[in-house]
Design a protein around this motif. Structure first.
Motif, PDB file in Angstrom:
ATOM      1  N   GLU A 108       0.825  -1.197   0.000  1.00 21.38           N
ATOM      2  CA  GLU A 108       0.000   0.000   0.000  1.00 21.38           C
ATOM      3  C   GLU A 108       0.865   1.255   0.000  1.00 21.38           C
ATOM      4  O   GLU A 108       1.769   1.380   0.834  1.00 21.38           O
ATOM      5  CB  GLU A 108      -0.909   0.031   1.225  1.00 21.38           C
ATOM      6  N   PRO A 109       0.599   2.214  -0.879  1.00 21.29           N
ATOM      7  CA  PRO A 109       1.406   3.451  -0.954  1.00 21.29           C
ATOM      8  C   PRO A 109       0.926   4.505   0.043  1.00 21.29           C
ATOM      9  O   PRO A 109       0.841   5.689  -0.286  1.00 21.29           O
ATOM     10  CB  PRO A 109       1.185   3.891  -2.400  1.00 21.29           C
ATOM     11  N   ILE A 110       0.594   4.084   1.249  1.00 21.27           N
ATOM     12  CA  ILE A 110       0.168   4.998   2.313  1.00 21.27           C
ATOM     13  C   ILE A 110       0.930   4.656   3.574  1.00 21.27           C
ATOM     14  O   ILE A 110       1.730   3.705   3.588  1.00 21.27           O
ATOM     15  CB  ILE A 110      -1.356   4.910   2.561  1.00 21.27           C
ATOM     16  N   GLU A 111       0.661   5.396   4.651  1.00 15.75           N
ATOM     17  CA  GLU A 111       1.527   5.328   5.816  1.00 15.75           C
ATOM     18  C   GLU A 111       1.658   3.941   6.435  1.00 15.75           C
ATOM     19  O   GLU A 111       2.734   3.541   6.872  1.00 15.75           O
ATOM     20  CB  GLU A 111       1.063   6.333   6.894  1.00 15.75           C
ATOM     21  N   ARG A 112       0.585   3.139   6.479  1.00 18.70           N
ATOM     22  CA  ARG A 112       0.711   1.849   7.165  1.00 18.70           C
ATOM     23  C   ARG A 112       1.417   0.808   6.306  1.00 18.70           C
ATOM     24  O   ARG A 112       1.944  -0.165   6.827  1.00 18.70           O
ATOM     25  CB  ARG A 112      -0.646   1.338   7.621  1.00 18.70           C
ATOM     26  N   GLY A 113       1.429   0.980   4.976  1.00 20.77           N
ATOM     27  CA  GLY A 113       2.248   0.182   4.074  1.00 20.77           C
ATOM     28  C   GLY A 113       2.055  -1.313   4.172  1.00 20.77           C
ATOM     29  O   GLY A 113       3.028  -2.076   4.117  1.00 20.77           O
TER      30      GLY A 113
END
Length: 341
Positions: A108-113
């Motif tokens: 995922e390309p967001i903070e939690r990845g």
């Protein structure tokens, strides 16, 4: 045909890919995908309750985790349904095709990845115009339409009335007979007193805006449920008649505090019934009253208090009555399994 309002991943990260490819999508964490592939709802739900969090950072309830299980099935199996997505000042739509879905793994390309498995279902090319070629601009929509044509949840299936309006909007038909209805006129008048489309930074922002403006059905429904609870507690004060009426105390500082709490509950439940997982109807004109949001005490021997409340469909609240919550959920699960088989 169903009409879905949808987002694609937390922070909507998969939308640009969906738009480019002509797909709709959802995803599971890699460690949860095996349960979905095996059609193991119980294993999936237990895993998500233990390991995952909602957008609000809380552990999901059993009903929420069960809805997550259903998401990929809905995406993978949709054929001929309309999907709508709001992107800035544009409204986009597409129709799901009969082509088979495909799956790919990514980070995922967001903070939690998280490492996730993304399910992409082919659809027709996304369009931001009506079938007659008129641009679908968000700021030109009727305020009432804005209430149901965007969602903070992953996806939301529209009620029959809202579905028909959306189909007419996409077709480029004359919408005046909707806009002339009293409820729509009321929304339009309210819009003149400060309504403006905004981008919510969080679910809490949305709830705060709903409460301040009183323009959204969710706020109306929360106010109605709070008022009903207050009236119920006032009536059930332990008086002696032919029987003793159970005391139902309201353990909130005020009706407004209860209303705020109910609004937060609905957001946490993604505007779905906590017992059945069905989408809640929020006091829609010409809506199905059996599906209206209804406040339920999880343990009917306890009071209207934080931790003992959930929002459910009105018919489910009626059927449950004073039954044990866990036993009622078990029976709902039996019905769900029977319908699958």
């Amino acid at each position: 045909m169903k009409v879905y309002i949808a987002n694609f991943g937390r922070q909507n990260y998969e939308w640009p890919i969906c738009q480019e490819r002509g797909t709709i999508a959802t995803m599971n964490a890699v460690d949860a995908q095996k349960y979905w592939e095996a059609n193991d709802r119980e294993g999936y739900v237990s895993s998500r309750m233990a390991k995952d969090t909602t957008a609000a950072g809380k552990n999901p309830t059993k009903a929420t985790a069960s809805r997550w299980f259903n998401l990929m099935t809905t995406i993978a199996e949709t054929v001929g349904d309309i999907w709508v997505h709001k992107d800035g000042d544009e409204l986009w739509w597409t129709t799901s095709s009969s082509e088979a879905p495909y799956f790919e793994t990514k980070i995922e390309p967001i903070e939690r990845g998280r490492e996730v498995v993304v399910c992409h279902k082919p659809c027709k090319s996304w369009s931001n115009k009506t079938k007659k070629g008129t641009p679908l601009r968000w700021n030109e929509l009727h305020p009432k339409a804005k209430d149901f044509l965007s969602t903070e949840a992953t996806l939301q299936s529209l009620s029959p009335a809202n579905r028909d309006y959306t189909l007419a909007l996409i077709a480029g038909d004359d919408l005046s007979h909707w806009h002339e209805r009293p409820f729509w006129k009321k929304r339009s008048e309210a819009a003149k007193n400060g309504y403006a489309p905004i981008k919510y930074g969080s679910q809490a922002d949305k709830i705060a805006y709903q409460r301040a403006s009183e323009l959204f059905d969710a706020a109306d429904a929360a106010e109605r449920m709070a008022r009903t609870a207050v009236n119920t507690t006032n009536a059930a004060n332990g008086q002696t008649e032919e029987r003793i009426v159970k005391r139902k105390d309201l353990v909130f500082s005020s009706a407004a505090a209860l209303q705020d709490y109910i609004a937060e509950l609905m957001g946490a439940q993604e505007y779905c019934c906590e017992l059945t997982g069905l989408p809640l109807e929020l006091d829609e004109v010409n809506g199905d009253s059996a599906m209206f949001a209804s406040l339920d005490r999880i343990d009917s021997s306890r009071h209207y208090e934080p931790g003992n409340l959930q929002v459910v469909c009105r018919f489910a609240n009626f059927w449950k009555g004073a039954s044990d919550d866990n036993e009622f959920r078990r029976l709902v699960g039996v019905l769900r399994s029977s319908s699958v088989n």
